[in-house]
Design a protein around this motif. Structure first.
Motif, short mmCIF file in Angstrom:
data_model
loop_
_atom_site.label_atom_id
_atom_site.label_comp_id
_atom_site.label_asym_id
_atom_site.label_seq_id
_atom_site.Cartn_x
_atom_site.Cartn_y
_atom_site.Cartn_z
N ARG A 198 -12.65 2.82 -8.02
CA ARG A 198 -12.57 1.15 -7.74
C ARG A 198 -11.33 0.55 -7.65
O ARG A 198 -10.68 0.76 -9.00
CB ARG A 198 -13.57 0.58 -8.36
CG ARG A 198 -13.84 -1.34 -8.27
CD ARG A 198 -14.89 -1.38 -8.96
NE ARG A 198 -15.46 -2.86 -8.39
CZ ARG A 198 -16.70 -3.08 -8.92
NH1 ARG A 198 -17.37 -2.55 -9.37
NH2 ARG A 198 -16.89 -4.63 -8.45
N LYS A 199 -10.89 -0.13 -6.65
CA LYS A 199 -9.49 -0.63 -6.83
C LYS A 199 -9.29 -1.98 -7.61
O LYS A 199 -10.22 -2.93 -7.33
CB LYS A 199 -8.83 -1.22 -5.44
CG LYS A 199 -8.61 0.26 -4.72
CD LYS A 199 -8.07 -0.12 -3.19
CE LYS A 199 -7.64 1.25 -2.40
NZ LYS A 199 -7.14 0.80 -1.06
N PRO A 200 -8.60 -2.20 -8.69
CA PRO A 200 -8.55 -3.35 -9.35
C PRO A 200 -8.33 -4.51 -8.75
O PRO A 200 -7.49 -4.29 -7.67
CB PRO A 200 -7.69 -3.09 -10.45
CG PRO A 200 -6.70 -2.13 -10.02
CD PRO A 200 -7.52 -1.14 -9.12
N GLN A 201 -9.11 -5.77 -9.00
CA GLN A 201 -8.73 -6.96 -8.21
C GLN A 201 -8.06 -7.99 -9.21
O GLN A 201 -8.68 -9.00 -9.42
CB GLN A 201 -9.92 -7.62 -7.35
CG GLN A 201 -10.36 -6.49 -6.37
CD GLN A 201 -9.86 -6.52 -5.25
OE1 GLN A 201 -9.22 -7.53 -4.77
NE2 GLN A 201 -9.53 -5.30 -4.66
N ASN A 202 -7.21 -7.44 -9.79
CA ASN A 202 -6.32 -8.46 -10.90
C ASN A 202 -5.51 -9.35 -10.30
O ASN A 202 -5.02 -9.26 -9.03
CB ASN A 202 -5.60 -7.36 -11.86
CG ASN A 202 -6.70 -6.49 -12.71
OD1 ASN A 202 -7.95 -6.45 -12.69
ND2 ASN A 202 -6.03 -5.59 -13.28
N PHE A 445 -15.73 -17.21 -16.30
CA PHE A 445 -14.54 -16.51 -17.23
C PHE A 445 -14.61 -15.00 -17.50
O PHE A 445 -13.50 -14.64 -18.00
CB PHE A 445 -14.61 -17.26 -18.63
CG PHE A 445 -14.65 -18.76 -18.36
CD1 PHE A 445 -13.60 -19.28 -17.82
CD2 PHE A 445 -15.18 -19.61 -19.29
CE1 PHE A 445 -13.34 -20.64 -17.62
CE2 PHE A 445 -15.19 -20.98 -19.07
CZ PHE A 445 -14.39 -21.48 -18.38
N THR A 446 -15.44 -14.61 -16.88
CA THR A 446 -15.55 -12.99 -17.09
C THR A 446 -15.19 -12.31 -15.44
O THR A 446 -15.27 -11.08 -15.59
CB THR A 446 -17.01 -12.44 -17.41
OG1 THR A 446 -17.93 -12.53 -16.50
CG2 THR A 446 -17.31 -13.07 -18.70
N GLU A 447 -14.97 -13.23 -14.66
CA GLU A 447 -14.32 -12.65 -13.41
C GLU A 447 -13.25 -12.11 -13.58
O GLU A 447 -12.21 -12.44 -14.24
CB GLU A 447 -14.46 -13.73 -12.11
CG GLU A 447 -15.37 -14.57 -11.95
CD GLU A 447 -16.37 -13.78 -10.88
OE1 GLU A 447 -16.09 -12.76 -10.64
OE2 GLU A 447 -17.28 -14.09 -10.74
N MET A 448 -12.74 -11.00 -12.95
CA MET A 448 -11.69 -9.87 -13.18
C MET A 448 -10.47 -10.83 -12.69
O MET A 448 -9.31 -10.62 -13.42
CB MET A 448 -11.84 -8.77 -12.51
CG MET A 448 -10.68 -7.87 -12.96
SD MET A 448 -10.79 -7.31 -14.69
CE MET A 448 -12.39 -6.08 -14.64
N SER A 449 -10.50 -11.68 -11.76
CA SER A 449 -9.31 -12.43 -11.35
C SER A 449 -9.02 -13.32 -12.48
O SER A 449 -7.72 -14.13 -12.34
CB SER A 449 -9.49 -12.89 -10.07
OG SER A 449 -10.89 -13.68 -10.01
#
Length: 583
Positions: A198-202, A445-449
């Motif tokens: 899975r590609k990180p969506q940071n 607040f747990t959204e990866m972004s």
């Protein structure tokens, strides 16, 4: 979107050997009060998809050639929820993961497209998924997965994690034959199994930015997210308010984008949460529902077994901090909130903007970090099965997936990763799973972004809660004007923290790690929830309704008579129910 069970078929047919166990698992959803929406069958799997308790929302969409998409939990895609989100996502889905940049929420997605069946959850794994060891069942319910097992073995490490810390860490559970799905991959289930990275969506910050620049950038990122929530759910939203930072930050963001939530505060009338919340809502002309447990009638002991059984299924066996041994107050008030809103939005995870691990800004070895936060009880509380050294060492090994496994010392930014991606994820997962059975439930607040940005905020900005206070002041200066009993200052005055508050904070931050367990235990002896203040429903006459015999399996692992925290007692009794699959 209430939940699902995915069962493997044998040679294109349902397994007759395990049909009784599968029926027991399906009965779990019935006892939760969730209605079956659809049963979908592929060559290799059969999938049972359930509605949420409150809402019959479109959570399955079918396409030509027997293709489909399923969602459970809370999913937002391209600012849409429900069927519209699913249709758009199915069209955009591909193994390269480009669609993730428009995907938000805590969810599971099951997609059958072009002859392949895929399954995955949100990037942080806040919506947990369970796999039994025969690897023939995947479910959103731990309890349903438990019912599919012919053999159940207690995993000592994970049992102690639950008793001590309210949750399991890593990808195991307290039942050795049940694992949790790794959220770092897309699972291809058929025609052959495969793990797709899975590609990180940071979304990251420039660590050299000034305090004010960071506040502005994080605030704008949060505002854009809440605009998406507003588009997807409009004003059909309820949210908690308290005396702390996280709920006030959420309220500031909702007001900024035009959301008018139904607000509630949970607590006794003289509590700081109620007093501060009432001051804010009165001052800002907002309505507030006070949920006071003192107003709830005592349960009759003759009805207690029935209440525990209801909690056991609603809370998926183990519940969270309070286990399954509760009055009906929590669930009754939750259901009443759903009469006013489709989406329950939560502030959990906002502590990522603070120095929540309460450690100085320097490098540590991983064991010291784990000991500082997880060494909470004396070994004398437990039986000889418990080995504290082994317990802490296992937690160190579980956290190492975040770093190079050979790494011993980690810098302060990596320490924050332990909190965000290891601790926080698992603690919120319990309540996220439970709440998403009943309604849409979102944890922004747990959204990866969002949580990935918090890693780049220097610790000196996070100390004293200053950074989060500054966010509130930037987004909604009016809300920042109200005094916080919990933090001892107005958030608008974050640049001038009272000296006594600073002194107390610094003493705690710099307390030696080796002394922290002792300090923590002595503090807990003065806790309002001491042995002499156990709630009435944990008295023996109530517990006899559930456990007629005094010989409890959990006594092999913990000395029941030495438990002084009523929340731990409730968890120990909940573990007893799971161990013996009693209800």
């Amino acid at each position: 979107m209430g939940g699902f069970i995915l069962a493997k078929r044998e040679n294109g047919a349902d397994s007759k050997n395990d049909s009784a166990l599968l029926n027991d698992a399906l009965a779990v959803f019935s006892k939760k009060g969730l209605a079956l929406n659809k049963k979908l069958v592929t060559r290799d799997f059969v999938i049972y998809v359930y509605h949420k308790y409150k809402f019959k929302i479109e959570n399955v969409v079918n396409f030509d050639n027997d293709q489909f998409i399923i969602s459970t939990g809370t999913l937002i895609y391209k600012e849409k929820s429900g069927g519209d989100a699913l249709r758009n996502l199915f069209h955009d889905f591909s193994e390269n993961g480009e669609f993730f940049k428009n995907t938000y929420g805590q969810y599971c997605l099951i997609i059958f497209k072009q002859g392949k069946l895929y399954l995955f959850n949100d990037a942080l794994g806040v919506y947990p998924l369970y796999l039994n060891k025969p690897a023939n069942i995947i479910s959103s319910s731990f309890l349903a997965t438990l019912k599919t097992l012919k053999k159940k073995t207690i995993a000592h490490q994970e049992l102690y994690e639950y008793l001590i810390n309210e949750t399991f860490y890593g990808y195991k559970t307290m039942v050795a034959e049940i694992d949790q799905i790794d959220s770092r991959h897309i699972l291809q289930l058929s025609p052959e199994p495969a793990l797709i990275p899975r590609k990180p969506q940071n979304t990251r910050l420039n660590r050299n930015s000034s305090f004010d620049e960071m506040v502005k950038e994080v605030s704008n990122n949060l505002i854009e997210y809440f605009k998406i929530v507003k588009t997807a759910f409009d004003n059909e939203i309820c949210a908690a308010l308290s005396s702390g930072l996280d709920t006030r930050l959420m309220l500031a963001l909702m007001r900024k984008v035009g959301i008018k939530p139904e607000l509630y505060v949970h607590g006794k009338k003289d509590s700081s949460d109620v007093r501060v919340s009432e001051a804010i809502t009165k001052g800002e002309g907002l309505e507030l529902k006070v949920e006071n447990p003192d107003d709830y009638p005592r349960n009759d002991e003759r009805d207690f077994r029935k209440l525990v059984e209801m909690n056991y299924y609603w809370l998926d066996g183990l519940g969270e901090e309070y286990g399954a041994f509760l009055t009906g107050f929590d669930m009754d008030t939750y259901f009443k909130r759903l009469e006013r809103a489709r989406l329950h939005i939560q502030g959990s995870g906002g502590e990522a903007f603070r120095n929540r691990l309460m450690l100085p800004d320097k490098s540590y070895d991983i064991l010291s970090v784990i000991r500082a936060h997880y060494d909470k009880y004396s070994s004398s509380l437990f039986t000889d099965i418990f080995n504290k050294k082994e317990y802490l060492s296992a937690l160190v090994n579980k956290s190492k997936f975040l770093f190079d496994n050979k790494c011993k010392n980690i810098d302060r930014q990596s320490i924050e990763m332990i909190y965000n991606f290891f601790h926080l994820k698992h603690h919120i997962a319990n309540i996220a799973k439970i709440n998403n059975q009943f309604s849409y439930s979102l944890y922004p607040f747990t959204e990866m972004s969002i949580t990935s940005q918090s890693l780049d905020i220097p610790i000196r900005y996070k100390d004293y809660g200053v950074f989060e206070a500054a966010l509130i002041n930037y987004i909604d200066p009016a809300l920042a004007q109200y005094y916080s009993i919990q933090y001892g200052y107005k958030y608008s005055e974050y640049k001038n923290i009272p000296f006594t508050k600073k002194l107390r904070y610094l003493a705690r931050i710099h307390s030696p790690i080796i002394l922290r367990p002792i300090i923590r235990r002595n503090y807990w002896k003065r806790d309002q929830f001491g042995r002499d203040k156990f709630p009435y429903y944990l008295e023996s006459r109530y517990l006899k309704q559930v456990f007629p015999n005094d010989d409890l399996t959990i006594s092999r692992y913990i000395n029941i008579d030495k438990i002084t925290k009523y929340t731990m007692m409730s968890r120990a009794l909940s573990a007893e129910l799971v161990m013996n699959d009693m209800l």
